[in-house]
Design an enzyme around this catalytic site. Structure first.
Site, short mmCIF file in Angstrom:
data_model
loop_
_atom_site.label_atom_id
_atom_site.label_comp_id
_atom_site.label_asym_id
_atom_site.label_seq_id
_atom_site.Cartn_x
_atom_site.Cartn_y
_atom_site.Cartn_z
N GLU A 75 -12.95 8.20 -10.56
CA GLU A 75 -13.19 9.46 -11.25
C GLU A 75 -12.11 9.65 -12.31
OE1 GLU A 75 -13.20 13.93 -9.77
OE2 GLU A 75 -14.13 12.59 -8.32
N SER A 111 0.84 -1.21 0.00
CA SER A 111 0.00 0.00 0.00
C SER A 111 0.87 1.26 0.00
CB SER A 111 -0.97 -0.06 1.18
OG SER A 111 -1.96 0.91 1.08
N HIS A 165 -4.02 -0.70 -4.54
CA HIS A 165 -5.49 -0.84 -4.44
C HIS A 165 -6.12 -0.49 -5.79
CE1 HIS A 165 -5.07 -0.95 -0.02
NE2 HIS A 165 -4.24 0.08 -0.15
#
Lengths: 269, 269
Positions: free
Chosen positions: A145, A127, A169
């Site tokens: 988006e 991450s 992710h």
């Protein structure tokens, strides 16, 4: 060029089932290797440190230590520096990648980690610990988006790997838009988007192999013919023509120097 | 080749602000044109029909009718067929694209709509009404997840446009994975992913122009060198090498016959 290895993980690596990715870390360092869990990115450092220590001990690693750095001064602390100097591998947990670079950048710990990597050690990160690996890291931008110029924030990273920008992710948070935005700002950087429970294993900065249950997206801007990147229209949609995109799964490989993928099927044919 | 026009909308087109996309519909048909709102995809047909009727009347369209089809028999009803025969434009609302094809496919209404399009009329559709436009439509697949063979479901569409597959709510629902999955099943189909409040205006099936506030993603599989598509490994990640990707914003254009984008800047230079 470093002799070391990087294991760059898209977050949420499996911790209860096959543990494919954590086992790759263990197999790399061997069971008597010295592993340091670096929790500096996390605001719950103690909890995270305890969790990963237990996981790696269960997988047979005998020598596990936790390195936490709450304040920058601690990155100059001799006992901590010694921990890194004697380590075979560092594992960066998730959290906030800016905490890693701001607390550790240009300190003895930072130089110790680079020395470790140069002498053939392993640097792993999940991450935020993945995003921090390149020279320039993606720190924020839209999820689910499309990208506008104003929305992409980048910062100097930990510099273990050159000419890439990494996002984690990836499919789970719909981050294609922001990776495109990061790549077209400077197509010299290859965009690498890593799904959860998925990792790339980078050998000597030259090539990587995909492991885990998800996909790795490689976005190559070297073929780009047009983009609308400009500070003049910060709110406009970023257009980009002729990007090259690869989607890689478990076992697929990618040559970072020549910028092309290889499948296991093809390479064993 | 048809003389008609398609306005294919990624869902949630603005209804309270600029109304750019709804105004494009109005400008195409002129204020004295006859517009039919087709609510067949929706389970709340009456509500949706009333909403769009009010919107288009406010924008000055004098002649607005609603076509609902609850059961397939109604697609043979003379009054309804007459409505389409006399219309200048049809606007498909959102809902379930399989309802559109299963209720209307191969009926007089279906043939009437194709005749309308052939004589130069407008077919517009949003969300499910967008997905239904091609010969083969994407009906389900993962959002915010990378694609596995088993997860992509496709079905015969309404066939207003050839050699494309269309997905809506694109960045908002993280649908890159499923569009890649659909394209690599047969790279003859160009993948077009349309964000919310964004549309492509297709002229004579030859080219399109982007309007609205989001982006349109064009995924071209003609450059594909390898993919792992196979019924034998339904749960494996779909790998794909060397896809071409374009991201287009408001005003950008795309030539569907020659498969290349054009920016307004470039084309007026």
């Amino acid at each position: 060029m470093s002799k070391g290895k990087l294991i760059i993980i898209g977050g949420h690596e499996d911790k209860v089932g096959d543990e494919t990715i954590l086992k790759e870390v263990v197999n790399t360092i061997k069971k008597d290797g010295r592993l340091v869990i670096a929790t500096v990115a996390s605001t719950k450092a103690q909890e995270v440190g305890t969790e990963y220590t237990a996981l790696f001990k269960e997988l047979g690693v005998k020598n596990v230590a936790v390195l936490n750095i709450e304040i920058r001064e601690e990155a100059f602390d001799e006992a901590r520096v010694k921990l890194i100097d004697e380590a075979d591998a560092v594992f960066f947990t998730g959290g906030d990648q800016l905490r890693i670079t701001s607390q550790v950048g240009d300190t003895p710990i930072y130089r110790g980690m680079h020395a470790l990597y140069k002498r053939g050690g392993l640097i792993a990160g999940t991450s935020a610990g993945a995003a921090v690996m390149p020279h320039t890291m993606l720190i924020s931008g839209p999820s689910d988006e499309s990208s506008r110029m104003s929305a992409i924030e980048m910062a100097p990273g930990f510099a273990f790997i050159e000419n890439v920008v990494i996002d984690s992710h990836f499919a789970e948070r719909g981050r294609m838009g922001r990776l495109i935005g990061a790549v077209i700002q400077n197509p010299a950087n290859l965009g690498i988007g890593i799904d959860e429970d998925t990792a790339i294993v980078v050998e000597q900065g030259k090539r990587f192999r995909v492991i885990g249950s998800g996909a790795v997206y490689v976005l190559d801007g070297s073929t780009l013919t047009y983009s609308s990147v400009s500070e003049e229209q910060p709110e406009g949609i970023l257009s980009a023509f002729d990007l090259r995109l690869h989607v890689l799964g478990d076992g697929d490989q990618y040559n970072l120097l020549e910028r092309h993928p290889l499948t296991t099927e093809v390479s064993t044919a």
